[in-house]
Design a protein around this motif. Structure first.
Motif, PDB file in Angstrom:
ATOM      1  N   ILE A 145       3.232 -29.528 -15.146  1.00 55.22           N
ATOM      2  CA  ILE A 145       4.457 -28.443 -15.256  1.00 55.22           C
ATOM      3  C   ILE A 145       4.364 -27.695 -16.516  1.00 55.22           C
ATOM      4  CG2 ILE A 145       6.979 -28.594 -14.727  1.00 55.22           C
ATOM      5  CD1 ILE A 145       6.600 -31.260 -13.394  1.00 55.22           C
ATOM      6  N   ALA A 146       4.499 -28.707 -17.377  1.00 55.92           N
ATOM      7  CA  ALA A 146       4.888 -28.002 -18.812  1.00 55.92           C
ATOM      8  C   ALA A 146       3.494 -27.174 -19.825  1.00 55.92           C
ATOM      9  CB  ALA A 146       5.533 -29.051 -19.628  1.00 55.92           C
ATOM     10  N   HIS A 147       2.351 -27.796 -19.003  1.00 55.53           N
ATOM     11  CA  HIS A 147       1.342 -27.128 -20.070  1.00 55.53           C
ATOM     12  C   HIS A 147       1.099 -27.967 -21.086  1.00 55.53           C
ATOM     13  CE1 HIS A 147       0.876 -24.466 -16.574  1.00 55.53           C
ATOM     14  NE2 HIS A 147       1.955 -24.283 -16.788  1.00 55.53           N
ATOM     15  N   THR A 148       1.457 -29.233 -21.250  1.00 52.10           N
ATOM     16  CA  THR A 148       0.915 -30.117 -22.685  1.00 52.10           C
ATOM     17  C   THR A 148      -0.511 -30.263 -21.993  1.00 52.10           C
ATOM     18  OG1 THR A 148       1.835 -32.024 -21.374  1.00 52.10           O
ATOM     19  CG2 THR A 148       2.957 -30.974 -23.047  1.00 52.10           C
ATOM     20  N   GLY A 149      -1.196 -30.838 -23.183  1.00 47.17           N
ATOM     21  CA  GLY A 149      -2.601 -31.181 -23.104  1.00 47.17           C
ATOM     22  C   GLY A 149      -3.196 -32.361 -23.267  1.00 47.17           C
ATOM     23  N   PHE A 150      -2.090 -33.426 -22.745  1.00 53.68           N
ATOM     24  CA  PHE A 150      -2.444 -34.771 -23.005  1.00 53.68           C
ATOM     25  C   PHE A 150      -3.954 -35.367 -22.630  1.00 53.68           C
ATOM     26  CE2 PHE A 150       2.272 -35.189 -22.614  1.00 53.68           C
ATOM     27  CZ  PHE A 150       2.639 -35.723 -23.738  1.00 53.68           C
ATOM     28  N   PHE A 151      -4.165 -34.647 -21.307  1.00 55.54           N
ATOM     29  CA  PHE A 151      -5.352 -35.228 -20.573  1.00 55.54           C
ATOM     30  C   PHE A 151      -6.030 -33.920 -20.023  1.00 55.54           C
ATOM     31  CE2 PHE A 151      -1.900 -38.189 -18.949  1.00 55.54           C
ATOM     32  CZ  PHE A 151      -2.141 -39.091 -20.037  1.00 55.54           C
ATOM     33  N   ASN A 152      -5.742 -32.847 -20.883  1.00 54.25           N
ATOM     34  CA  ASN A 152      -6.646 -31.747 -20.634  1.00 54.25           C
ATOM     35  C   ASN A 152      -7.594 -31.406 -21.824  1.00 54.25           C
ATOM     36  OD1 ASN A 152      -7.668 -29.044 -19.849  1.00 54.25           O
ATOM     37  ND2 ASN A 152      -5.457 -28.212 -19.442  1.00 54.25           N
ATOM     38  N   PRO A 153      -8.848 -31.756 -21.675  1.00 54.18           N
ATOM     39  CA  PRO A 153      -9.866 -31.314 -22.591  1.00 54.18           C
ATOM     40  C   PRO A 153      -9.814 -30.115 -23.132  1.00 54.18           C
ATOM     41  CG  PRO A 153     -10.942 -32.542 -20.705  1.00 54.18           C
ATOM     42  CD  PRO A 153      -9.582 -32.004 -20.374  1.00 54.18           C
ATOM     43  N   PRO A 188      -9.604 -34.017 -15.381  1.00 58.84           N
ATOM     44  CA  PRO A 188      -8.771 -32.872 -15.036  1.00 58.84           C
ATOM     45  C   PRO A 188      -8.918 -32.530 -13.427  1.00 58.84           C
ATOM     46  CG  PRO A 188     -11.115 -32.658 -15.789  1.00 58.84           C
ATOM     47  CD  PRO A 188     -10.824 -33.875 -15.840  1.00 58.84           C
ATOM     48  N   LEU A 189      -9.189 -33.178 -12.618  1.00 61.14           N
ATOM     49  CA  LEU A 189      -9.255 -32.794 -11.170  1.00 61.14           C
ATOM     50  C   LEU A 189      -7.835 -32.423 -10.857  1.00 61.14           C
ATOM     51  CD1 LEU A 189     -10.926 -32.053  -8.692  1.00 61.14           C
ATOM     52  CD2 LEU A 189     -10.675 -34.569  -8.040  1.00 61.14           C
ATOM     53  N   SER A 190      -7.092 -33.352 -11.090  1.00 57.99           N
ATOM     54  CA  SER A 190      -5.508 -33.380 -10.757  1.00 57.99           C
ATOM     55  C   SER A 190      -4.865 -32.206 -11.421  1.00 57.99           C
ATOM     56  CB  SER A 190      -4.860 -34.568 -11.062  1.00 57.99           C
ATOM     57  OG  SER A 190      -5.132 -35.087 -12.317  1.00 57.99           O
ATOM     58  N   LEU A 191      -5.352 -31.718 -12.478  1.00 57.58           N
ATOM     59  CA  LEU A 191      -4.655 -30.368 -13.094  1.00 57.58           C
ATOM     60  C   LEU A 191      -5.021 -29.245 -12.538  1.00 57.58           C
ATOM     61  CD1 LEU A 191      -5.215 -31.630 -16.745  1.00 57.58           C
ATOM     62  CD2 LEU A 191      -3.352 -31.785 -15.517  1.00 57.58           C
ATOM     63  N   THR A 192      -6.373 -29.356 -11.893  1.00 62.09           N
ATOM     64  CA  THR A 192      -7.029 -27.964 -11.340  1.00 62.09           C
ATOM     65  C   THR A 192      -6.588 -27.819  -9.895  1.00 62.09           C
ATOM     66  OG1 THR A 192      -8.921 -29.130 -10.910  1.00 62.09           O
ATOM     67  CG2 THR A 192      -8.740 -27.754 -13.117  1.00 62.09           C
ATOM     68  N   THR A 193      -6.218 -28.732  -9.234  1.00 60.52           N
ATOM     69  CA  THR A 193      -5.951 -28.596  -7.398  1.00 60.52           C
ATOM     70  C   THR A 193      -4.471 -28.233  -7.442  1.00 60.52           C
ATOM     71  OG1 THR A 193      -5.609 -31.247  -7.846  1.00 60.52           O
ATOM     72  CG2 THR A 193      -7.540 -30.632  -6.607  1.00 60.52           C
ATOM     73  N   ALA A 224      -0.823 -27.435  -7.758  1.00 60.28           N
ATOM     74  CA  ALA A 224       0.010 -28.085  -8.572  1.00 60.28           C
ATOM     75  C   ALA A 224       1.193 -28.726  -7.713  1.00 60.28           C
ATOM     76  CB  ALA A 224       0.528 -27.341  -9.621  1.00 60.28           C
ATOM     77  N   ALA A 225       1.613 -28.144  -6.969  1.00 63.03           N
ATOM     78  CA  ALA A 225       3.043 -28.369  -5.977  1.00 63.03           C
ATOM     79  C   ALA A 225       2.678 -29.735  -5.503  1.00 63.03           C
ATOM     80  CB  ALA A 225       3.465 -27.245  -4.990  1.00 63.03           C
ATOM     81  N   GLY A 226       1.691 -30.022  -4.602  1.00 61.50           N
ATOM     82  CA  GLY A 226       1.281 -30.993  -4.186  1.00 61.50           C
ATOM     83  C   GLY A 226       1.150 -32.097  -4.813  1.00 61.50           C
ATOM     84  N   GLN A 227       0.530 -32.185  -6.134  1.00 60.63           N
ATOM     85  CA  GLN A 227       0.374 -33.232  -6.859  1.00 60.63           C
ATOM     86  C   GLN A 227       1.418 -33.768  -7.581  1.00 60.63           C
ATOM     87  OE1 GLN A 227      -3.029 -34.035  -7.364  1.00 60.63           O
ATOM     88  NE2 GLN A 227      -2.019 -35.823  -8.316  1.00 60.63           N
ATOM     89  N   VAL A 228       2.656 -32.634  -7.821  1.00 64.55           N
ATOM     90  CA  VAL A 228       3.874 -33.048  -8.526  1.00 64.55           C
ATOM     91  C   VAL A 228       4.704 -34.179  -7.574  1.00 64.55           C
ATOM     92  CG1 VAL A 228       5.745 -32.307  -9.496  1.00 64.55           C
ATOM     93  CG2 VAL A 228       3.773 -31.207 -10.109  1.00 64.55           C
ATOM     94  N   VAL A 229       4.545 -33.494  -6.343  1.00 67.03           N
ATOM     95  CA  VAL A 229       5.136 -34.306  -5.232  1.00 67.03           C
ATOM     96  C   VAL A 229       4.543 -35.643  -5.052  1.00 67.03           C
ATOM     97  CG1 VAL A 229       5.777 -34.284  -2.783  1.00 67.03           C
ATOM     98  CG2 VAL A 229       5.974 -32.231  -3.868  1.00 67.03           C
ATOM     99  N   TRP A 230       3.160 -35.683  -5.180  1.00 64.55           N
ATOM    100  CA  TRP A 230       2.743 -36.898  -5.050  1.00 64.55           C
ATOM    101  C   TRP A 230       3.015 -38.054  -6.333  1.00 64.55           C
ATOM    102  CZ3 TRP A 230      -0.647 -39.522  -8.273  1.00 64.55           C
ATOM    103  CH2 TRP A 230      -1.309 -40.744  -7.800  1.00 64.55           C
ATOM    104  N   ILE A 231       3.248 -37.095  -7.432  1.00 59.02           N
ATOM    105  CA  ILE A 231       3.512 -37.818  -8.639  1.00 59.02           C
ATOM    106  C   ILE A 231       5.008 -38.648  -8.267  1.00 59.02           C
ATOM    107  CG2 ILE A 231       4.078 -38.036 -11.265  1.00 59.02           C
ATOM    108  CD1 ILE A 231       2.019 -35.992 -11.557  1.00 59.02           C
TER     109      ILE A 231
END
Lengths: 189, 532
Positions: free
Chosen positions: B211-219, B130-135, B137-144
């Motif tokens: 982006i869409a707040h699904t929960g695949f990797f969000n405990p 969940p680290l990449s979900l809490t840092t 968001a914009a930078g993480q999405v650009v990274w992806i």
């Protein structure tokens, strides 16, 4: 541009081989999604009141539509190789129509489902998998439209030069094959 | 000026990869310098902790996806493979150019995220949720987005390599007569095709979570972080082989030439490469021994990982046997190759220690892992990239690189590298965690040694830069074949003409026939093919 022309003339056509290699890669993307889905299903229980059960009638009709479309595309290829371009175009248009019908069916299903994208883990995975596959079907339908245009008199496709049609056909069979697996593990399992 | 254009010539594209890669090497190097400066003292006094996280994330991503993978695959692969199979270009020249031109935008996107989005990704090159979900968001999405582009580029390149090696061989040239680099690239490309799409899939799911707040990797939403780790490492463990197998291939080309001996154990080399490909795909969970992995899984992945030592060991003994009794020229290419052998053996041995569960649990997420990893990718692959540069620069440009500067470059790199990364093993064993800007003051001395090593590594690039610039203008003219090598790229002018050969492509069936009865000092080319 000019630098490559003689080289591509020298060796035999390896474009279909390249496409097969790429489809292996594409298949691995689906394999990743499938693996994630199956693991979620095995390990993560759904919240109270949620279910894995899905309405089966519409997806089954959709499955039949796609399987028939594989057959019609095959007929289009046969007709093209037999130099009957008009017939090939007709089969292509039928195939395209079946593809669009599949997408329409998918849309109807989306709007009639009792859950949304973020409702639970199964819902998210369901939309991700079917959506990613639907994207492939959409791309395939666009390819079919292009190939059908190219079979018109004076177009790029003839009995002797039909790579575009063969590539689209291979891709379409691949997308159908993926759907069969998807249908099996998402709807029937 | 065709080097700045959408050229379809495999040699131009190869050099575009090379120059672009070196640009990002300097970017990644500056970031590494910032990391080592921060770690010279126990407090986070050089930059804020968040910035430190951005810097380490960008450093890892830039070095892996924009420097090592594009250079060791794209640059040398595109330049050499068509020569080696006797073709005039890659199987799909246009796809090849597209694959290259996806890289600069992806790289600029990644770097610009630091300035544009307010904050670059901060979750490391692994982007674990969940680290990449809490840092931020914009930078993480650009990274992806950037990594997806680079992965796509990598897949297109791999499709091209597989088709070229398997389908474009000159008539009369068998698979077992190919130079070893072709086999290495074939194995690497298989890994890319089978594993990179899985990374793409899992990153798409991660972006949905952001982006869409699904929960695949969000405990918190019922998701499962371990699934992310499995899928991520299904790519990212083979990624190590994607970075290192081509280096194995390149060093197999360089050693025979400068030792004047045939490559020892060709057939076992081929089987070893394919063995590494197969094993490389089934060992990923050894990165996850502390992720609640069940015991049977730990056992399987420990055993499978340890098995990789067998094919790798075979390759090492083959290289040593190639050198044994050879007429070794200790030039820069050979020095860097020997440096590679030394460093990689050490990195390989620490790798075996990390495969053992009890030991791994002790050093997991410590600087021991950082040290091991850099011995593999820097001590291994980057040393080979430098060796290859000294070996093939005469072919690229028609000029020789200066040997004195080359030896200075090697000396500084070798000393700096070992000074920088060897102490990190002690740090890790004593419990210094990775990815932290602050640490216990007892670790200070070793960290300062490491930082001094990094400084020497930074200085070591100066002789290289001077060398490349000076010799490009005023270097000794190389001639067609300055090393008296037998592989096909040396049987044409330096630099080669647009379609590689004037006249028919030569048939080279004994690329390593040094000192054998068939080959005299002149290259062993069949008579019909020597017409030029």
């Amino acid at each position: 541009m000019t630098t490559s022309t003689p080289a591509t003339e020298e060796h035999h056509d390896v474009r279909l081989f390249g496409l097969v290699t790429f489809l292996v890669a594409d298949g691995m993307t689906f394999a990743g999604f499938f693996a994630a889905y199956l693991t979620f299903r095995a390990v993560n229980p759904l919240p109270e009141g949620s279910t894995y059960e899905l309405e089966l009638l519409l997806p089954t009709i959709n499955t039949v539509l796609l399987l028939v479309s594989s057959f019609t595309f095959h007929r289009a290829g046969q007709a093209c190789r037999a130099d009957q371009l008009g017939l090939a175009r007709r089969w292509l248009l039928i195939t395209g129509a079946l593809g669009v019908a599949f997408l329409a069916g998918q849309m109807v299903e989306y709007f009639s489902l009792p859950f949304g994208l973020t409702d639970n883990l199964f819902a998210s995975t369901f939309y991700a998998l079917t959506g990613f596959h639907g994207l492939h079907v959409t791309l395939g339908a666009i390819c079919i439209a292009i190939v059908a245009l190219q079979t018109r008199p004076g177009g790029a496709i003839s009995a002797h030069s039909h790579f575009g049609l063969e590539a689209a056909e291979l891709y379409w069979h691949f997308v159908d094959g993926i759907w069969v697996v998807l249908y099996g593990i998402l709807y029937l399992l | 000026m065709r080097y700045f254009s959408f050229s379809l010539d495999h040699k131009v594209i190869g050099l575009q990869y090379l120059v672009c890669g070196f640009f990002f090497y300097f970017v990644g190097g500056l970031l590494a310098g910032a990391i080592r400066t921060e770690l010279a003292t126990p407090l986070s006094d050089f930059m804020p902790r968040d910035t430190y996280n951005e810097v380490l994330t960008l450093h890892g991503t830039v070095m892996i996806f924009l420097w090592i993978v594009p250079v060791v695959n794209g640059a040398f692969g595109n330049y050499l493979i068509p020569f080696y199979v006797g073709a005039r270009d890659m199987a799909f020249p246009r796809l090849n150019a597209v694959a290259f031109w996806m890289i600069p935008p992806a790289g600029l996107l990644l770097i610009s995220s630091y300035f544009l989005a307010g904050a670059a990704a901060q979750s490391g090159w692994t982007a674990y949720p969940p680290l990449s979900l809490t840092t931020p968001a914009a930078g993480q999405v650009v990274w992806i987005l950037s990594v997806l582009l680079l992965g796509g580029s990598s897949i297109f390149g791999a499709v091209n390599f597989i088709a070229t090696v398997l389908k474009l061989r000159r008539p009369g040239l068998g698979m077992m007569q190919l130079p070893m680099y072709c086999w290495a690239m074939l194995g690497t490309s298989l890994l890319v095709v089978l594993s990179t799409p899985v990374l793409a899939g899992v990153l798409i799911m991660l972006s949905f979570d952001i982006i869409a707040h699904t929960g695949f990797f969000n405990p918190a939403l019922g998701g499962n972080v371990v699934v992310y780790q499995h899928l991520f490492w299904f790519y990212s463990h083979p990624a190590v082989y994607i970075m290192v197998l081509p280096a194995f291939g390149l060093v197999s080309e360089i050693l025979p030439v400068h030792a004047r001996k045939p490559l020892f154990g060709y057939t076992t080399m081929v089987y070893s490469i394919m063995g590494i490909v197969v094993l490389g795909l089934i060992v990923w969970a050894h990165h996850m021994f502390t992720s609640g992995t069940p015991p049977w899984m730990r056992l399987f992945f420990t055993i499978a990982t340890s098995f990789i030592a067998v094919p790798t060991g075979i390759k090492f003994f083959n290289w040593l046997a190639t050198l044994w009794g050879g007429k070794i020229a200790l030039n820069s290419a050979m020095l860097f190759s020997c440096g590679f052998i030394l460093n990689f053996v050490f990195g390989g041995i620490t790798g075996i220690t990390l495969a053992q569960v009890p030991f791994d649990i002790h050093v997991h997420d410590t600087y021991y892992v950082v040290g091991h990893f850099h011995y593999i990718v820097y001590g291994g692959t980057v040393f080979v990239i430098f060796a290859s540069l000294y070996h093939w620069y005469p072919k690229f440009t028609g000029r020789m690189l200066n040997e004195d500067l080359g030896r200075l470059h090697f000396l500084l790199t070798f000393i700096g590298f070992n000074l920088c990364f060897l102490p990190q093993h002690w740090l890790g064993l004593n419990g210094m965690p990775r990815r932290v800007a602050e640490y216990d003051p007892t670790f200070e001395t070793l960290n300062q040694v490491s930082s001094v090593g990094a400084l020497i590594m930074a200085i070591s690039t100066l002789p290289l830069l001077v060398n490349v610039v000076v010799t490009a203008i005023n270097g000794k003219v190389a001639g067609d074949n300055p090393w008296n090598a037998l592989t096909p790229e040396w049987l044409t002018s330096s630099p080669p003409p647009v379609e590689n050969w004037v006249g028919e492509a030569p048939l080279v069936t004994e690329p390593y026939g040094y000192g054998s009865v068939h080959a005299s000092s002149s290259p062993s080319v069949s008579p019909a093919a020597t017409r030029r």
